[in-house]
Scaffold this motif. Structure first.
Motif, PDB file in Angstrom:
ATOM      1  N   LEU A  31       2.108  31.283  37.694  1.00  0.00           N
ATOM      2  CA  LEU A  31       3.178  31.940  38.440  1.00  0.00           C
ATOM      3  C   LEU A  31       3.833  32.994  37.562  1.00  0.00           C
ATOM      4  N   PRO A  32       4.095  34.161  38.114  1.00  0.00           N
ATOM      5  CA  PRO A  32       4.732  35.195  37.302  1.00  0.00           C
ATOM      6  C   PRO A  32       6.210  34.903  36.997  1.00  0.00           C
ATOM      7  N   LYS A  33       6.895  34.240  37.924  1.00  0.00           N
ATOM      8  CA  LYS A  33       8.343  34.001  37.770  1.00  0.00           C
ATOM      9  C   LYS A  33       9.050  35.317  37.454  1.00  0.00           C
ATOM     10  N   TYR A  34       8.733  36.312  38.272  1.00  0.00           N
ATOM     11  CA  TYR A  34       9.197  37.678  38.032  1.00  0.00           C
ATOM     12  C   TYR A  34      10.707  37.816  38.192  1.00  0.00           C
ATOM     13  N   ALA A  35      11.292  37.182  39.200  1.00  0.00           N
ATOM     14  CA  ALA A  35      12.740  37.276  39.387  1.00  0.00           C
ATOM     15  C   ALA A  35      13.469  36.699  38.181  1.00  0.00           C
ATOM     16  N   LYS A  36      12.965  35.613  37.649  1.00  0.00           N
ATOM     17  CA  LYS A  36      13.568  35.010  36.459  1.00  0.00           C
ATOM     18  C   LYS A  36      13.495  35.989  35.293  1.00  0.00           C
ATOM     19  N   HIS A  37      12.345  36.650  35.153  1.00  0.00           N
ATOM     20  CA  HIS A  37      12.185  37.660  34.101  1.00  0.00           C
ATOM     21  C   HIS A  37      13.231  38.768  34.246  1.00  0.00           C
ATOM     22  N   LEU A  38      13.494  39.170  35.493  1.00  0.00           N
ATOM     23  CA  LEU A  38      14.472  40.228  35.737  1.00  0.00           C
ATOM     24  C   LEU A  38      15.908  39.738  35.591  1.00  0.00           C
ATOM     25  N   GLY A  39      16.080  38.429  35.538  1.00  0.00           N
ATOM     26  CA  GLY A  39      17.426  37.864  35.457  1.00  0.00           C
ATOM     27  C   GLY A  39      18.133  37.817  36.795  1.00  0.00           C
ATOM     28  N   ILE A  40      17.351  37.856  37.877  1.00  0.00           N
ATOM     29  CA  ILE A  40      17.941  37.810  39.222  1.00  0.00           C
ATOM     30  C   ILE A  40      18.029  36.357  39.653  1.00  0.00           C
TER      31      ILE A  40
END
Length: 159
Positions: A144-153
């Motif tokens: 899973l990329p967990k992209y929102a977490k990376h962005l801090g959203i």
């Protein structure tokens, strides 16, 4: 489930120039994020494609930049969102809508794809869809990329 919208072109209907500028920024951030992962932008996208004659399962593997360009080719609108670490891209066009989940490939995933395309390996003889199902459903081959977490959203909490 908590859906976190990262980008939605509908938010910019009144000012498409702002939307285009924000999209270019979002696209750059997304591509930079995936390029920095161990497999340098190699992903799998699996979901559905809407056409004039129905909705069909679809999937592709490759470099996200190229796959995203292909997906956006006929898109009128785009939405990118994260649901509990799962990254989705939805596009709409004159025939319907496409919805794809994007996962980053691991080294083992890349090796499995290479063996498959060369007609060897444990999954030789599977259909492309069956291969994609196996890749998408195993943390050994994708993650899973967990992209929102990376962005801090963070998700908006209901009052």
């Amino acid at each position: 489930m908590s859906k976190i919208t990262i980008f939605n072109s509908w938010d910019y209907l009144d000012n498409p120039d702002d939307g285009c500028e924000v999209w270019n920024t979002e696209r750059r951030l997304l591509l930079d994020f995936f390029r920095k992962l161990p497999c340098e932008g190699q992903v799998i996208m699996q979901g559905t494609v809407g056409r004039w004659n129905g909705t069909f399962p679809a999937g592709k593997t490759g470099i996200l930049d190229l796959l995203l360009s292909e997906l956006m080719e006929c898109a009128d609108d785009v939405e990118i969102y994260d649901e509990n670490g799962h990254l989705f891209i939805r596009t709409t066009h004159h025939d319907g809508s496409n919805l794809f989940e994007v996962k980053a490939l691991t080294g083992a995933g890349l090796n499995a794809i290479e063996a498959f395309t060369k007609g060897r390996g444990r999954w030789y003889g599977l259909s492309d869809k069956d291969l994609h199902d196996k890749l998408m459903n195993s943390s050994r081959y994708t993650h899973l990329p967990k992209y929102a977490k990376h962005l801090g959203i963070m998700p908006i909490k209901a009052a």
